[in-house]
Design a protein around this motif. Sequence first.
Motif, PDB file in Angstrom:
ATOM      1  N   PHE A 454       0.833  -1.206   0.000  1.00  0.00           N
ATOM      2  CA  PHE A 454       0.000   0.000   0.000  1.00  0.00           C
ATOM      3  C   PHE A 454       0.868   1.257   0.000  1.00  0.00           C
ATOM      4  O   PHE A 454       0.654   2.176  -0.799  1.00  0.00           O
ATOM      5  N   VAL A 455       1.853   1.297   0.880  1.00  0.00           N
ATOM      6  CA  VAL A 455       2.730   2.469   0.981  1.00  0.00           C
ATOM      7  C   VAL A 455       3.466   2.696  -0.336  1.00  0.00           C
ATOM      8  O   VAL A 455       3.541   3.821  -0.845  1.00  0.00           O
ATOM      9  N   ALA A 456       4.025   1.640  -0.898  1.00  0.00           N
ATOM     10  CA  ALA A 456       4.831   1.776  -2.114  1.00  0.00           C
ATOM     11  C   ALA A 456       3.996   2.245  -3.293  1.00  0.00           C
ATOM     12  O   ALA A 456       4.394   3.169  -4.021  1.00  0.00           O
ATOM     13  N   VAL A 457       2.841   1.625  -3.515  1.00  0.00           N
ATOM     14  CA  VAL A 457       2.004   1.997  -4.663  1.00  0.00           C
ATOM     15  C   VAL A 457       1.480   3.418  -4.521  1.00  0.00           C
ATOM     16  O   VAL A 457       1.508   4.209  -5.475  1.00  0.00           O
ATOM     17  N   VAL A 458       1.025   3.782  -3.323  1.00  0.00           N
ATOM     18  CA  VAL A 458       0.455   5.124  -3.114  1.00  0.00           C
ATOM     19  C   VAL A 458       1.521   6.203  -3.258  1.00  0.00           C
ATOM     20  O   VAL A 458       1.310   7.221  -3.932  1.00  0.00           O
ATOM     21  N   THR A 459       2.678   6.011  -2.642  1.00  0.00           N
ATOM     22  CA  THR A 459       3.705   7.060  -2.686  1.00  0.00           C
ATOM     23  C   THR A 459       4.332   7.189  -4.077  1.00  0.00           C
ATOM     24  O   THR A 459       4.588   8.303  -4.543  1.00  0.00           O
ATOM     25  N   ILE A 460       4.568   6.075  -4.752  1.00  0.00           N
ATOM     26  CA  ILE A 460       5.130   6.155  -6.105  1.00  0.00           C
ATOM     27  C   ILE A 460       4.122   6.809  -7.052  1.00  0.00           C
ATOM     28  O   ILE A 460       4.497   7.612  -7.916  1.00  0.00           O
ATOM     29  N   SER A 461       2.843   6.494  -6.878  1.00  0.00           N
ATOM     30  CA  SER A 461       1.818   7.141  -7.705  1.00  0.00           C
ATOM     31  C   SER A 461       1.773   8.637  -7.430  1.00  0.00           C
ATOM     32  O   SER A 461       1.607   9.443  -8.364  1.00  0.00           O
ATOM     33  N   GLU A 468       8.803  11.841 -13.812  1.00  0.00           N
ATOM     34  CA  GLU A 468       8.587  10.857 -14.866  1.00  0.00           C
ATOM     35  C   GLU A 468       9.179   9.505 -14.492  1.00  0.00           C
ATOM     36  O   GLU A 468       8.627   8.458 -14.834  1.00  0.00           O
ATOM     37  N   GLU A 469      10.299   9.502 -13.793  1.00  0.00           N
ATOM     38  CA  GLU A 469      10.962   8.238 -13.448  1.00  0.00           C
ATOM     39  C   GLU A 469      10.123   7.374 -12.508  1.00  0.00           C
ATOM     40  O   GLU A 469      10.331   6.160 -12.443  1.00  0.00           O
ATOM     41  N   ALA A 470       9.201   7.965 -11.764  1.00  0.00           N
ATOM     42  CA  ALA A 470       8.417   7.196 -10.802  1.00  0.00           C
ATOM     43  C   ALA A 470       7.657   6.057 -11.477  1.00  0.00           C
ATOM     44  O   ALA A 470       7.542   4.958 -10.917  1.00  0.00           O
ATOM     45  N   PHE A 471       7.107   6.311 -12.660  1.00  0.00           N
ATOM     46  CA  PHE A 471       6.421   5.257 -13.404  1.00  0.00           C
ATOM     47  C   PHE A 471       7.330   4.568 -14.407  1.00  0.00           C
ATOM     48  O   PHE A 471       7.219   3.363 -14.629  1.00  0.00           O
ATOM     49  N   PHE A 472       8.228   5.318 -15.030  1.00  0.00           N
ATOM     50  CA  PHE A 472       8.927   4.823 -16.202  1.00  0.00           C
ATOM     51  C   PHE A 472      10.301   4.243 -15.928  1.00  0.00           C
ATOM     52  O   PHE A 472      10.956   3.752 -16.853  1.00  0.00           O
ATOM     53  N   SER A 473      10.791   4.297 -14.707  1.00  0.00           N
ATOM     54  CA  SER A 473      12.041   3.626 -14.370  1.00  0.00           C
ATOM     55  C   SER A 473      11.731   2.209 -13.893  1.00  0.00           C
ATOM     56  O   SER A 473      10.894   2.025 -12.997  1.00  0.00           O
ATOM     57  N   PRO A 474      12.371   1.183 -14.462  1.00  0.00           N
ATOM     58  CA  PRO A 474      12.102  -0.186 -14.024  1.00  0.00           C
ATOM     59  C   PRO A 474      12.345  -0.408 -12.537  1.00  0.00           C
ATOM     60  O   PRO A 474      11.681  -1.247 -11.925  1.00  0.00           O
ATOM     61  N   LEU A 475      13.287   0.337 -11.953  1.00  0.00           N
ATOM     62  CA  LEU A 475      13.586   0.164 -10.534  1.00  0.00           C
ATOM     63  C   LEU A 475      12.673   0.978  -9.635  1.00  0.00           C
ATOM     64  O   LEU A 475      12.855   0.984  -8.417  1.00  0.00           O
ATOM     65  N   ALA A 476      11.698   1.668 -10.200  1.00  0.00           N
ATOM     66  CA  ALA A 476      10.703   2.383  -9.402  1.00  0.00           C
ATOM     67  C   ALA A 476       9.407   1.561  -9.404  1.00  0.00           C
ATOM     68  O   ALA A 476       9.267   0.611  -8.641  1.00  0.00           O
ATOM     69  N   LEU A 477       8.474   1.899 -10.285  1.00  0.00           N
ATOM     70  CA  LEU A 477       7.196   1.178 -10.288  1.00  0.00           C
ATOM     71  C   LEU A 477       7.376  -0.284 -10.684  1.00  0.00           C
ATOM     72  O   LEU A 477       6.682  -1.161 -10.149  1.00  0.00           O
ATOM     73  N   GLY A 478       8.294  -0.590 -11.601  1.00  0.00           N
ATOM     74  CA  GLY A 478       8.506  -1.973 -12.000  1.00  0.00           C
ATOM     75  C   GLY A 478       8.936  -2.842 -10.831  1.00  0.00           C
ATOM     76  O   GLY A 478       8.363  -3.916 -10.580  1.00  0.00           O
ATOM     77  N   PHE A 479       9.946  -2.402 -10.095  1.00  0.00           N
ATOM     78  CA  PHE A 479      10.426  -3.124  -8.917  1.00  0.00           C
ATOM     79  C   PHE A 479       9.324  -3.217  -7.870  1.00  0.00           C
ATOM     80  O   PHE A 479       9.103  -4.264  -7.247  1.00  0.00           O
ATOM     81  N   CYS A 480       8.596  -2.117  -7.674  1.00  0.00           N
ATOM     82  CA  CYS A 480       7.503  -2.089  -6.708  1.00  0.00           C
ATOM     83  C   CYS A 480       6.468  -3.159  -7.017  1.00  0.00           C
ATOM     84  O   CYS A 480       6.079  -3.940  -6.136  1.00  0.00           O
ATOM     85  N   LEU A 481       6.007  -3.217  -8.265  1.00  0.00           N
ATOM     86  CA  LEU A 481       4.958  -4.173  -8.611  1.00  0.00           C
ATOM     87  C   LEU A 481       5.477  -5.608  -8.639  1.00  0.00           C
ATOM     88  O   LEU A 481       4.700  -6.556  -8.484  1.00  0.00           O
ATOM     89  N   LEU A 482       6.776  -5.791  -8.823  1.00  0.00           N
ATOM     90  CA  LEU A 482       7.361  -7.122  -8.688  1.00  0.00           C
ATOM     91  C   LEU A 482       7.168  -7.627  -7.252  1.00  0.00           C
ATOM     92  O   LEU A 482       6.737  -8.760  -7.024  1.00  0.00           O
ATOM     93  N   LEU A 483       7.463  -6.776  -6.280  1.00  0.00           N
ATOM     94  CA  LEU A 483       7.306  -7.153  -4.875  1.00  0.00           C
ATOM     95  C   LEU A 483       5.836  -7.293  -4.497  1.00  0.00           C
ATOM     96  O   LEU A 483       5.459  -8.193  -3.739  1.00  0.00           O
TER      97      LEU A 483
END
Length: 502
Positions: A454-461, A468-483
């Motif tokens: 919850f914390v990761a998805v809400v804060t990154i959003s 721009e990197e929050a969604f488009f960097s693989p180590l930001a939203l990509g890594f988050c949604l992997l976990l």
Amino acid sequence: MAQVTSTSGSIPSARETDALFHLSIAFLTIVVAVAAFAVWTPLGFAATFVLTAILTITVPAGMPTVILCAFLFQNLVVAWFTPFVPDDTTFDALRGANFVILMTAFGLFVLAAFQQRVRRLPALRPWLLFGFALSGVICLYLVLGAARGGPKDAVIYFRNTITPLACFHIALLAASLYRVDLRIPMVWLCTVAVAYGYLEQVFRMDFLGLFHGDLYIQRGLKEQIEAGVWEKALRETGFVLRGLEDTMTATFFNTAFFGDALPRIFRNGGPNFHPISYAYALSLLSSWLLFRGRWLLPLAAFPILLVIGSKGAAFLLCVALMSRLFYRPSRARLTLAAVVLLATAWTAAATVYGARHGDYHVLGLIAGVRDFLANPLGQGLGIGGNLSSTSVNLDWDRAQGEGAAAVPVESAVGVMLHQMGIGSVVFFGFLAALAVTAGRRLLETGKPDFLFAFVAVVTISANAVLQEEAFFSPLALGFCLLLVGVSFGTHLRESAIGNTSG
């Protein structure tokens, strides 16, 4: 006889053995993939596809670790090959190896979604259908962007947009069908990432020179000079580029707010050679470990985050820390509400401050909203955005005078509204559904994994509104949604086992 674990004796447990095996094959996969691309680009595609396919079929539980390592350490391996790859086209191909790994695994896990044993998990069906629908929307705007703009720009933003979804799908299915335990890999990866950060900060170019990291940066500098980036910086800010290390220095927290009160600092690029992506990797690794009761590594990572100066990544870790300290099962709803309130206040304050000072991120967001209202259907992927050729010659002085940029940049939300139009609502809805589900699972189970999600998805959003990197960097939203996918899938698998045994 019970097996003695490595913490009490000398024989590793089965869990530790599996984790170390997954880490080993992850690193070897990256090395083999990059080496194959260095020999010949078609060979790189073929070898990476075959190797990833074999691993996906034989070691599916290890694929989340393989993908994470590919995102974090691929460019470190590429740096080793830099002196032997004089061709810029081949060099760019080397850096695309991790995307080939991701999409190969994604394709095979999509096929796995139609297996009989997956159909026995009805709770998986809504996520699979939602994911397939979103994939279709993204592909539609890929075609539109390639037809209306540059195919290369469209492919770049297709990669950036599909990556988080692919990460979630792979992790969700892998954890639903197999036991995926990331505790040991996360500790190891965080340890390496933190140690790398301190070595890089202390020894700087001497450290990078050990594995040709300086040559990697120099190649990127050549591209920036040819594109006129530093000439433009000289005209706008008066900053004079004197050497390679200057490309890695910035003001404290990368802002002019402190003026000349603080000296410029060396900004870590990390093993992936991108400061903001590295900051998100540290923040997510640290936050995940915090909710697992580990404090030493997150505290060690925090000074590096301050030096890097990514405000969004630092905010994520701060919210995770406050949530971890405040959370009790009896205060679960209050904790969730506090996270949403903090994220909303953070975004609102940054937007108001940026609007008053002509901040580029706010000007890019306004441009995205403006263009969305003018054309709600969207322009197509690759039209607008920091990585698109359409934004190379932006006149920021004019943008500040007009109160909006010519094309959306710097804001992931603004860029998505411009590129995907109403299709972006599906993407935003997907993230909202993840956050709502994580909150519900936290209230039902009390498991800290769901508070992290919850914390990761809400804060990154929230960060994506102005970054721009929050969604488009693989180590930001990509890594988050992997976990997040691993947490959701593990819960579904354990629930199914419980129902069967019951």
